[in-house]
Design a protein around this motif. Sequence first.
Motif, PDB file in Angstrom:
ATOM      1  N   TYR A  54     -73.094 -18.901 -30.881  1.00 47.92           N
ATOM      2  CA  TYR A  54     -73.601 -18.112 -29.770  1.00 47.92           C
ATOM      3  C   TYR A  54     -75.049 -17.742 -30.056  1.00 47.92           C
ATOM      4  CZ  TYR A  54     -68.637 -17.317 -28.651  1.00 47.92           C
ATOM      5  OH  TYR A  54     -67.309 -17.470 -28.342  1.00 47.92           O
ATOM      6  N   LEU A  57     -75.926 -13.272 -27.405  1.00 49.89           N
ATOM      7  CA  LEU A  57     -74.986 -12.174 -27.257  1.00 49.89           C
ATOM      8  C   LEU A  57     -75.686 -10.833 -27.477  1.00 49.89           C
ATOM      9  CD1 LEU A  57     -71.870 -13.535 -29.192  1.00 49.89           C
ATOM     10  CD2 LEU A  57     -72.344 -13.647 -26.736  1.00 49.89           C
ATOM     11  N   THR A  89     -71.382  -6.640 -29.118  1.00 55.21           N
ATOM     12  CA  THR A  89     -70.384  -7.628 -28.704  1.00 55.21           C
ATOM     13  C   THR A  89     -69.347  -7.787 -29.804  1.00 55.21           C
ATOM     14  OG1 THR A  89     -72.143  -8.845 -27.554  1.00 55.21           O
ATOM     15  CG2 THR A  89     -70.050 -10.001 -27.883  1.00 55.21           C
ATOM     16  N   VAL A  91     -66.204 -10.464 -31.131  1.00 59.34           N
ATOM     17  CA  VAL A  91     -65.604 -11.788 -31.021  1.00 59.34           C
ATOM     18  C   VAL A  91     -64.340 -11.830 -31.862  1.00 59.34           C
ATOM     19  CG1 VAL A  91     -65.923 -14.272 -31.330  1.00 59.34           C
ATOM     20  CG2 VAL A  91     -67.896 -12.829 -30.766  1.00 59.34           C
ATOM     21  N   LEU A 110     -64.859 -11.416 -26.632  1.00 52.10           N
ATOM     22  CA  LEU A 110     -64.813 -12.874 -26.543  1.00 52.10           C
ATOM     23  C   LEU A 110     -63.687 -13.409 -27.422  1.00 52.10           C
ATOM     24  CD1 LEU A 110     -68.634 -13.708 -26.781  1.00 52.10           C
ATOM     25  CD2 LEU A 110     -67.237 -13.438 -24.719  1.00 52.10           C
ATOM     26  N   SER A 123     -73.395 -16.495 -35.943  1.00 57.40           N
ATOM     27  CA  SER A 123     -73.601 -15.691 -34.734  1.00 57.40           C
ATOM     28  C   SER A 123     -73.336 -14.213 -34.959  1.00 57.40           C
ATOM     29  CB  SER A 123     -72.678 -16.194 -33.611  1.00 57.40           C
ATOM     30  OG  SER A 123     -72.835 -17.582 -33.388  1.00 57.40           O
TER      31      SER A 123
END
Length: 232
Positions: A54, A57, A89, A91, A110, A123
């Motif tokens: 990613y 983000l 964010t 994940v 995510l 990421s």
Amino acid sequence: VSDFSGAKGIVKRLISGRFSEWLSNSKAALGEGGKGYVIYNGVLPPLSNEQPMYADLKKPVFGIVARGHPKKGHDFFIDTWKAIGKPGTVVFAGELSDGLKARSEAEGILCPGFVEPGPLMRSLDMLVIPSTAEGIPTVAMEAMNRGVPVLATPAGGTGELVQHERTGFLLPREEWHGFLKDINWEEARAVGERGRLHVRQYFSFTKMQKEFEFVAMEVLRKQQESKSVGAE
């Protein structure tokens, strides 16, 4: 030899027919007080052309890379992240139950499923391991190998890899809220770099391979000595 997983699991399967004999001989050859010889998992250096999975983000990016078993702490982290205002964010990579995936996605997390660990780690700003039970998590090695700071609970053997404020952050769950709310990212990046050097020195695949070779040669030597004594 203990702590079989990953590459060592393959070795165990290859020698499974004579594993008891091999383990007994390794203890006789190398062990002190019958404890045997511990070989830790090791990880390969990252690929030189490894790119983040990613790129855009909202930061900071936190990640859990684990099967969605309750002991891995996904629900705990969701609750903690919400309590500090849902910064950045999150994940969750790996296999998740339908219920956990639905709850996670409803919170804006995510859930890419199974992915290559390297690009995902590139990421992340922090790998989090809020587990209540662990061995010595290889996923932490993969993150540290790339300089990604790790926040983990002192479950199982995690403390043998993650040393608080030296190679990572090791805190009981009750201290996670305060830590994440007031995290110093400059310090976290410095700890991540120390973690990278630690893994390269003590948890490399090359080191693991050499230790397997050492054990195998010592076991063979012990067996040959036993045969020589028996033939006299």
